[in-house]
Design a protein around this motif. Structure first.
Motif, PDB file in Angstrom:
ATOM      1  N   GLU A 197     -39.973  11.357  39.541  1.00 58.62           N
ATOM      2  CA  GLU A 197     -40.763  10.943  38.379  1.00 58.62           C
ATOM      3  C   GLU A 197     -41.820  11.990  38.016  1.00 58.62           C
ATOM      4  OE1 GLU A 197     -42.357   7.223  39.663  1.00 58.62           O
ATOM      5  OE2 GLU A 197     -40.369   6.401  40.115  1.00 58.62           O
ATOM      6  N   ASN A 198     -42.049  12.935  38.918  1.00 58.04           N
ATOM      7  CA  ASN A 198     -43.105  13.925  38.727  1.00 58.04           C
ATOM      8  C   ASN A 198     -42.570  15.352  38.722  1.00 58.04           C
ATOM      9  OD1 ASN A 198     -45.896  14.441  38.333  1.00 58.04           O
ATOM     10  ND2 ASN A 198     -46.107  15.039  40.475  1.00 58.04           N
ATOM     11  N   ASP A 199     -41.283  15.515  38.417  1.00 58.52           N
ATOM     12  CA  ASP A 199     -40.676  16.849  38.400  1.00 58.52           C
ATOM     13  C   ASP A 199     -41.363  17.763  37.386  1.00 58.52           C
ATOM     14  OD1 ASP A 199     -38.853  16.483  40.397  1.00 58.52           O
ATOM     15  OD2 ASP A 199     -37.162  16.052  39.069  1.00 58.52           O
ATOM     16  N   ASN A 200     -41.276  19.055  37.642  1.00 56.82           N
ATOM     17  CA  ASN A 200     -41.825  20.084  36.755  1.00 56.82           C
ATOM     18  C   ASN A 200     -43.317  19.880  36.518  1.00 56.82           C
ATOM     19  OD1 ASN A 200     -39.333  21.534  36.296  1.00 56.82           O
ATOM     20  ND2 ASN A 200     -38.678  19.773  35.090  1.00 56.82           N
ATOM     21  N   ASN A 201     -44.011  19.563  37.609  1.00 49.13           N
ATOM     22  CA  ASN A 201     -45.456  19.391  37.563  1.00 49.13           C
ATOM     23  C   ASN A 201     -46.151  20.743  37.723  1.00 49.13           C
ATOM     24  OD1 ASN A 201     -45.782  19.900  40.528  1.00 49.13           O
ATOM     25  ND2 ASN A 201     -44.571  18.023  40.646  1.00 49.13           N
ATOM     26  N   GLU A 202     -47.462  20.727  37.826  1.00 52.80           N
ATOM     27  CA  GLU A 202     -48.231  21.963  37.872  1.00 52.80           C
ATOM     28  C   GLU A 202     -48.032  22.753  39.166  1.00 52.80           C
ATOM     29  OE1 GLU A 202     -51.264  18.604  38.794  1.00 52.80           O
ATOM     30  OE2 GLU A 202     -49.350  18.867  37.749  1.00 52.80           O
ATOM     31  N   GLU A 203     -47.422  22.133  40.171  1.00 53.69           N
ATOM     32  CA  GLU A 203     -47.175  22.830  41.433  1.00 53.69           C
ATOM     33  C   GLU A 203     -45.799  23.487  41.472  1.00 53.69           C
ATOM     34  OE1 GLU A 203     -47.829  22.018  46.207  1.00 53.69           O
ATOM     35  OE2 GLU A 203     -48.626  20.649  44.708  1.00 53.69           O
ATOM     36  N   ALA A 204     -44.938  23.124  40.534  1.00 55.40           N
ATOM     37  CA  ALA A 204     -43.553  23.599  40.540  1.00 55.40           C
ATOM     38  C   ALA A 204     -43.467  24.968  39.886  1.00 55.40           C
ATOM     39  CB  ALA A 204     -42.662  22.601  39.812  1.00 55.40           C
ATOM     40  N   GLN A 243     -33.152  22.599  39.029  1.00 52.58           N
ATOM     41  CA  GLN A 243     -33.213  21.420  38.175  1.00 52.58           C
ATOM     42  C   GLN A 243     -32.057  20.476  38.487  1.00 52.58           C
ATOM     43  OE1 GLN A 243     -35.806  21.095  35.618  1.00 52.58           O
ATOM     44  NE2 GLN A 243     -36.588  22.667  37.005  1.00 52.58           N
ATOM     45  N   SER A 244     -32.320  19.190  38.369  1.00 55.39           N
ATOM     46  CA  SER A 244     -31.320  18.187  38.691  1.00 55.39           C
ATOM     47  C   SER A 244     -31.258  17.146  37.578  1.00 55.39           C
ATOM     48  CB  SER A 244     -31.672  17.525  40.024  1.00 55.39           C
ATOM     49  OG  SER A 244     -30.670  16.628  40.427  1.00 55.39           O
ATOM     50  N   SER A 245     -30.092  16.550  37.382  1.00 56.86           N
ATOM     51  CA  SER A 245     -29.944  15.528  36.339  1.00 56.86           C
ATOM     52  C   SER A 245     -28.828  14.567  36.726  1.00 56.86           C
ATOM     53  CB  SER A 245     -29.647  16.179  34.988  1.00 56.86           C
ATOM     54  OG  SER A 245     -28.427  16.888  35.031  1.00 56.86           O
ATOM     55  N   MET A 246     -28.670  13.506  35.948  1.00 54.67           N
ATOM     56  CA  MET A 246     -27.671  12.484  36.243  1.00 54.67           C
ATOM     57  C   MET A 246     -26.988  12.044  34.952  1.00 54.67           C
ATOM     58  SD  MET A 246     -30.037   9.111  36.881  1.00 54.67           S
ATOM     59  CE  MET A 246     -28.628   8.002  36.928  1.00 54.67           C
ATOM     60  N   ASN A 247     -25.939  11.238  35.150  1.00 51.87           N
ATOM     61  CA  ASN A 247     -25.187  10.675  34.024  1.00 51.87           C
ATOM     62  C   ASN A 247     -24.659  11.762  33.088  1.00 51.87           C
ATOM     63  OD1 ASN A 247     -25.698   8.120  35.015  1.00 51.87           O
ATOM     64  ND2 ASN A 247     -27.505   7.821  33.739  1.00 51.87           N
ATOM     65  N   THR A 248     -24.171  12.847  33.692  1.00 54.57           N
ATOM     66  CA  THR A 248     -23.604  13.948  32.897  1.00 54.57           C
ATOM     67  C   THR A 248     -22.082  13.979  33.001  1.00 54.57           C
ATOM     68  OG1 THR A 248     -23.918  15.464  34.768  1.00 54.57           O
ATOM     69  CG2 THR A 248     -25.682  15.357  33.124  1.00 54.57           C
ATOM     70  N   GLY A 249     -21.492  12.911  33.500  1.00 54.79           N
ATOM     71  CA  GLY A 249     -20.043  12.848  33.612  1.00 54.79           C
ATOM     72  C   GLY A 249     -19.534  13.009  35.024  1.00 54.79           C
ATOM     73  N   ASN A 308     -35.879  17.444  41.448  1.00 53.33           N
ATOM     74  CA  ASN A 308     -35.721  18.891  41.582  1.00 53.33           C
ATOM     75  C   ASN A 308     -36.075  19.337  42.993  1.00 53.33           C
ATOM     76  OD1 ASN A 308     -35.191  18.857  38.849  1.00 53.33           O
ATOM     77  ND2 ASN A 308     -37.211  19.635  38.260  1.00 53.33           N
ATOM     78  N   PHE A 309     -35.520  20.485  43.388  1.00 50.41           N
ATOM     79  CA  PHE A 309     -35.917  21.098  44.655  1.00 50.41           C
ATOM     80  C   PHE A 309     -36.734  22.344  44.349  1.00 50.41           C
ATOM     81  CE2 PHE A 309     -35.652  24.123  48.068  1.00 50.41           C
ATOM     82  CZ  PHE A 309     -35.991  23.344  49.163  1.00 50.41           C
TER      83      PHE A 309
END
Length: 583
Positions: free
Chosen positions: A268-275, A280-286, A435-436
């Motif tokens: 829920e906090n991906d790509n925050n100020e520490e990243a 990048q990761s995602s879902m529901n792409t088939g 994300n990692f």
């Protein structure tokens, strides 16, 4: 649905997208095979951008071994003594040898790791060639695409350097038919890694419409890291100072530490100020290929509906890792015995655990002081496990006598996120979409502290280290249940680092506590030239508990780099690829 532009067009790029098909002279026969792309398509704006996106996709090692991604859970954390392989002896059994520093040159996962990095390099090189040939890209877009591709190529070669040391260096000027198969492996390519990151730093913009892209400051952070690995402390210090003062994320946030440690590892906090730079990761792409497939084994075992993933019990934190979080007056235990045993592994300091205790039997939790980061990093009995349940102990462990009593906790999804921030369309619910972070801001602060200790100001290093510790000490970020802290958390900042030797001990311990199980530890120990002493003491200690796995295991100097995969030597020839020293 969580999705980012960087991943939207992965299907555009595949290995076949970089191959051109030549037909006979008769025009009526000049028909491209179904699924292939013409050169004009490849060099179009969409084609070049698609090739670049395909290069980003390779950060996760898609289509290769679970050991091939940039999280380095085996190569960096298991071999670094932070975690055991976990599960039971027969499951993914070749990792047993890796943990014992006995990796076989014929191992398939070793070969897949090598191949995955070179697949990324091949995609980066192809992207550079296509960008240079494109008639549709503006001059600024061409420079930006090439800078991103060179950044990614720098990353893949950085990984190869610290994994294998001596590898063939191939750039965009060399291809099939141009001598690529005759390029010998050599350790002398640090300068080329630096050149890629420097070009990216000089030519990338600060911001982008796609949060996951590399930007100027990610390139600067990675360049500083490359300097640090070579002990170029003055260069590293200068670059890190610039990044800390001026750096911002691609989505425009000034670099900083998130207020709560756990929020680093929350989708829920991906790509925050520490990243600074992340897969990048995602879902529901088939399919699940864009989710965190490289982590799908690393969930507590046999958890049913009460816990995440339903599988598989790998990557269990070690006894030594848990003990490292013991504190005295709010500070870690930095001393060690004559044989290298750290003071935190002395019986009086060891963290109480439920090893050998059935989940139905009574167990009293540890009540002595601990760094609060332990319970964001390690799942242990009686402590709330994210928003699931209190860790039940043995019921979440497949084979305690083999793997120990602990479960991993970073990069595990929350119960409230199941089927909204996880992709459950495959064999496990454990395809998380967080994300990692390959590089995050706390990592940069601690690398900067190292550079200051070695060639700058101890006072500046103290400030960087205390920033990291102050965030960890935020009570709002402690693991709690019913509004009460789950353990006796005690952490304070340092008033002084002492002399240079003591300062080194402090920053090295802080990297262990802050970055545990994030794939850094083994590489840190090697570059500090303390791997032999540290890892052999670790093996000796763990063997007291897990004798079936560690008895007779030893780390030698030959183990600091992996063997060159035998399959690659067989393909290229022993006159092209020279094997690394093997014990």
């Amino acid at each position: 649905m969580k999705n980012y532009q960087i991943l939207k067009r992965l299907s555009l790029v595949s290995a076949s997208a970089f191959m051109l098909t030549f037909a006979c002279k008769d025009q009526f026969l000049e028909v491209l095979p179904t699924g292939s792309l013409a050169q004009t398509q490849l060099t179009s704006r969409a084609g070049v951008e698609g090739a670049l996106i395909g290069t980003y996709a390779q950060l996760a090692g898609k289509g290769f071994s679970r050991l091939a991604a940039a999280n380095n859970w085996v190569w960096g954390s298991i071999r670094g003594g932070e975690s055991n392989k976990g599960t039971d002896p027969g499951d993914y059994s070749n990792i047993n040898a890796m943990q014992r520093y006995e990796t076989d040159p014929t191992d398939g996962d070793l070969n897949s790791t090598w191949a995955a990095k070179y697949e990324g390099i091949a995609r980066a090189n192809a992207t550079i060639r296509l960008a240079n040939e494109s008639k549709e890209l503006s001059a600024s877009d061409k420079t930006r695409v090439i800078a991103e591709a060179r950044f990614l190529r720098g990353h893949f070669y950085f990984e190869l350097k610290r994994l294998f040391n001596s590898v063939p260096y191939v750039d965009e000027t060399i291809d099939y038919g141009k001598g690529i198969e005759k390029v010998k492996n050599s350790p002398d390519f640090w300068g080329k890694i630096e050149a890629d990151f420097k070009f990216a730093f000089d030519n990338l913009p600060e911001t982008s419409s796609a949060a996951g892209r590399a930007n100027k400051w990610a390139a600067g952070a990675y360049l500083g890291k490359a300097y640090l690995y070579q002990n170029k402390f003055a260069d590293a210090r200068s670059m890190f100072t610039n990044v800390i003062a001026n750096g911002k994320t691609t989505n425009g946030k000034k670099y900083g530490l998130v207020s709560k440690f756990a929020e680093i590892f929350n989708a829920e906090n991906d790509n925050n100020e520490e990243a600074i730079f992340a897969i990048q990761s995602s879902m529901n792409t088939g399919n699940v290929n864009n989710a965190n497939g490289f982590d799908d084994l690393n969930y507590p075992y046999n958890t049913g509906s009460d816990g995440p993933g339903n599988c598989c019990g790998f990557f269990q934190p070690s006894f030594s890792m848990a003990n490292a979080y013991r504190t005295s007056n709010g500070l870690p235990l930095l001393g060690e015995q004559a044989d290298g045993t750290p003071d935190y592994n002395l019986a009086a300091n060891a963290v109480k655990n439920d090893f050998g205790i059935n989940s139905a039997a009574a167990f009293t939790e540890d009540t002595d002081p601990l760094d609060p980061r332990i319970d964001h990093t390690i799942g242990r009995r009686g402590i709330q496990y994210l928003d699931w349940i209190e860790h039940p102990g043995a019921n979440w462990i497949r084979a305690q006598p083999y793997a120990g009593p602990y479960s991993p906790k970073k990069y595990i999804y929350y119960k409230r996120q199941e089927n909204t921030l996880t992709d459950g369309s495959s064999w496990t619910r454990g395809y998380a979409t967080m994300n990692f972070n390959i590089i995050r801001y706390a990592d940069v602060l601690l690398m900067a502290a190292e550079a200051e200790i070695e060639g700058g100001s101890l006072a500046t290093a103290l400030g960087y280290i205390n920033q990291v510790r102050s965030r960890a000490a935020n009570p709002a970020g402690f693991v709690t249940k019913g509004g009460k802290a789950e353990a006796n958390y005690s952490i304070s900042t340092y008033t002084t680092l002492g002399d240079q030797a003591n300062a080194r001990r402090i920053v090295r311990m802080e990297r262990l506590l802050e970055l545990a199980t994030e794939g850094h530890r083994f590489f840190d120990l090697v570059r500090w030239n303390v791997a032999s002493r540290t890892l052999n003491a670790y093996l000796k200690y763990e063997a007291k508990w897990l004798i079936t796995k560690f008895g007779g295991a030893a780390y030698n100097e030959e183990d600091k780099f992996l063997p060159i995969p035998q399959q690659q030597i067989d393909i290229q020839g022993a006159d092209v690829l020279t094997q690394n020293p093997i014990k």
